[in-house]
Design a protein around this motif. Sequence first.
Motif, PDB file in Angstrom:
ATOM      1  N   ARG A 118       0.844  -1.097   0.097  1.00  0.00           N
ATOM      2  CA  ARG A 118       0.023   0.161  -0.111  1.00  0.00           C
ATOM      3  C   ARG A 118       0.876   1.225   0.070  1.00  0.00           C
ATOM      4  O   ARG A 118       2.129   1.239   0.315  1.00  0.00           O
TER       5      ARG A 118
ATOM      6  N   LYS B  46      -3.704   0.759  -4.756  1.00  0.00           N
ATOM      7  CA  LYS B  46      -3.613   1.026  -3.307  1.00  0.00           C
ATOM      8  C   LYS B  46      -2.608   2.070  -3.015  1.00  0.00           C
ATOM      9  O   LYS B  46      -2.048   2.071  -1.997  1.00  0.00           O
TER      10      LYS B  46
ATOM     11  N   THR C 145      -4.160   7.146  -0.714  1.00  0.00           N
ATOM     12  CA  THR C 145      -4.820   7.058   0.632  1.00  0.00           C
ATOM     13  C   THR C 145      -4.803   5.408   1.088  1.00  0.00           C
ATOM     14  O   THR C 145      -5.622   4.923   1.969  1.00  0.00           O
ATOM     15  N   SER C 146      -4.142   4.561   0.190  1.00  0.00           N
ATOM     16  CA  SER C 146      -3.971   2.967   0.332  1.00  0.00           C
ATOM     17  C   SER C 146      -5.480   2.136   0.597  1.00  0.00           C
ATOM     18  O   SER C 146      -5.493   1.402   1.525  1.00  0.00           O
ATOM     19  N   GLY C 147      -6.352   2.698  -0.175  1.00  0.00           N
ATOM     20  CA  GLY C 147      -7.482   1.889   0.075  1.00  0.00           C
ATOM     21  C   GLY C 147      -8.710   2.415   0.987  1.00  0.00           C
ATOM     22  O   GLY C 147      -9.732   1.817   1.130  1.00  0.00           O
ATOM     23  N   ARG C 148      -8.282   3.423   1.736  1.00  0.00           N
ATOM     24  CA  ARG C 148      -9.103   3.849   2.677  1.00  0.00           C
ATOM     25  C   ARG C 148     -10.141   4.970   2.441  1.00  0.00           C
ATOM     26  O   ARG C 148     -10.953   5.259   3.180  1.00  0.00           O
TER      27      ARG C 148
ATOM     28  N   HIS D 136     -10.992   8.897   1.479  1.00  0.00           N
ATOM     29  CA  HIS D 136     -10.634  10.327   1.946  1.00  0.00           C
ATOM     30  C   HIS D 136     -11.042  10.749   3.317  1.00  0.00           C
ATOM     31  O   HIS D 136     -12.254  10.833   3.565  1.00  0.00           O
TER      32      HIS D 136
ATOM     33  N   LYS E 113     -13.437   6.701   9.495  1.00  0.00           N
ATOM     34  CA  LYS E 113     -13.092   5.412   8.900  1.00  0.00           C
ATOM     35  C   LYS E 113     -11.914   5.296   8.256  1.00  0.00           C
ATOM     36  O   LYS E 113     -11.205   4.270   8.090  1.00  0.00           O
ATOM     37  N   GLN E 114     -11.121   6.494   7.711  1.00  0.00           N
ATOM     38  CA  GLN E 114      -9.931   6.623   7.042  1.00  0.00           C
ATOM     39  C   GLN E 114      -9.082   6.432   8.367  1.00  0.00           C
ATOM     40  O   GLN E 114      -7.862   5.950   8.075  1.00  0.00           O
ATOM     41  N   HIS E 115      -9.102   7.099   9.304  1.00  0.00           N
ATOM     42  CA  HIS E 115      -8.187   7.630  10.403  1.00  0.00           C
ATOM     43  C   HIS E 115      -8.042   6.420  11.397  1.00  0.00           C
ATOM     44  O   HIS E 115      -7.149   6.297  11.967  1.00  0.00           O
TER      45      HIS E 115
ATOM     46  N   LYS F  86     -10.497   2.929  13.626  1.00  0.00           N
ATOM     47  CA  LYS F  86     -11.653   2.140  13.520  1.00  0.00           C
ATOM     48  C   LYS F  86     -12.767   2.653  14.049  1.00  0.00           C
ATOM     49  O   LYS F  86     -12.845   3.425  14.849  1.00  0.00           O
TER      50      LYS F  86
END
Length: 290
Positions: free
Chosen positions: A56, A64, A67-70, A72, A76-78, A80
């Motif tokens: 990633r 990937k 943002t490595s697939g997470r 913006h 949920k990006q930062h 769990k």
Amino acid sequence: MPPGFRRALCASWLPQPSVPRTFSLFLPFLYPQQRSASILSGLSDNPGAYHKKIRRGRGPSSGKGKTSGRGHKGQKQHGKVPRGFNGGQTPDEVVHGLRGFENVFSVDMKPLNLEKIQAWIEQGRLDPSKPITVKELNRSRCIHGVKDGVKLLAKGSEQITSPLNIVVSRASASAIAAVEAAGGSVTTRYYTPFSIKRITRGETDPIHSLQSRIPLETQGEPTAYPKRLPDPTSRKDIEYYRDPAHRGYLSYQLDEGQGPSLFFKTPGTGKFVAKRVKKRAASGAENRLW
């Protein structure tokens, strides 16, 4: 062409000398194993044994990157997010509360109607001359996906024309009356999910156990099974299969006039009934004037 492959190919064309039988046993240990060099291009590991690691953040061409697939921004990006989290507002479980409950005593019975049994008999998939058990029903695909047992229902009872001997987990009163009116019999016996799996695999007798007294005629010699069919241990199950109204296989344990309950005794069978009668008679004699 590989250097060793040409030499092995030429050696295979030459006539092989005769080797004594005793010496031929040691040939695999004297000469190294020789294979064709073409197998080297087809060597691979077993399917699913190797999974390529996802790299990633290595550029947009990898799919990937950045943002490595997470996606913006956002939680949920930062990090769990727990289940049911609504961004900080009061959770729905607190606002509306939890309703209902899970009944741990409920059983999942597979329904089986009499019309389906008669249809399977007419198609030749069930033999009415033999006892119809969970094993025969599963083998003929009359039922499938049985969990806790099979319950016999009376839909299509007017189609029953021949006497049947059916052994199931439970049966309705109308289904019992319809089968017995045709000259057959219904027997309910105890099964567990594990015993049903063993019955379908042919490891357990589908009818008899240590406490059973089911008078069913079986053709040929009895089969020896490696696993024993269990009997009920809880009070609720024991009382059900002791009840003659349910055609339980443990109903032979009851005396005449005795009920199936293990807690409530039959009137007139208690230990203190005779003592009370004697006390009443003695007290009445003492209070008499003449």
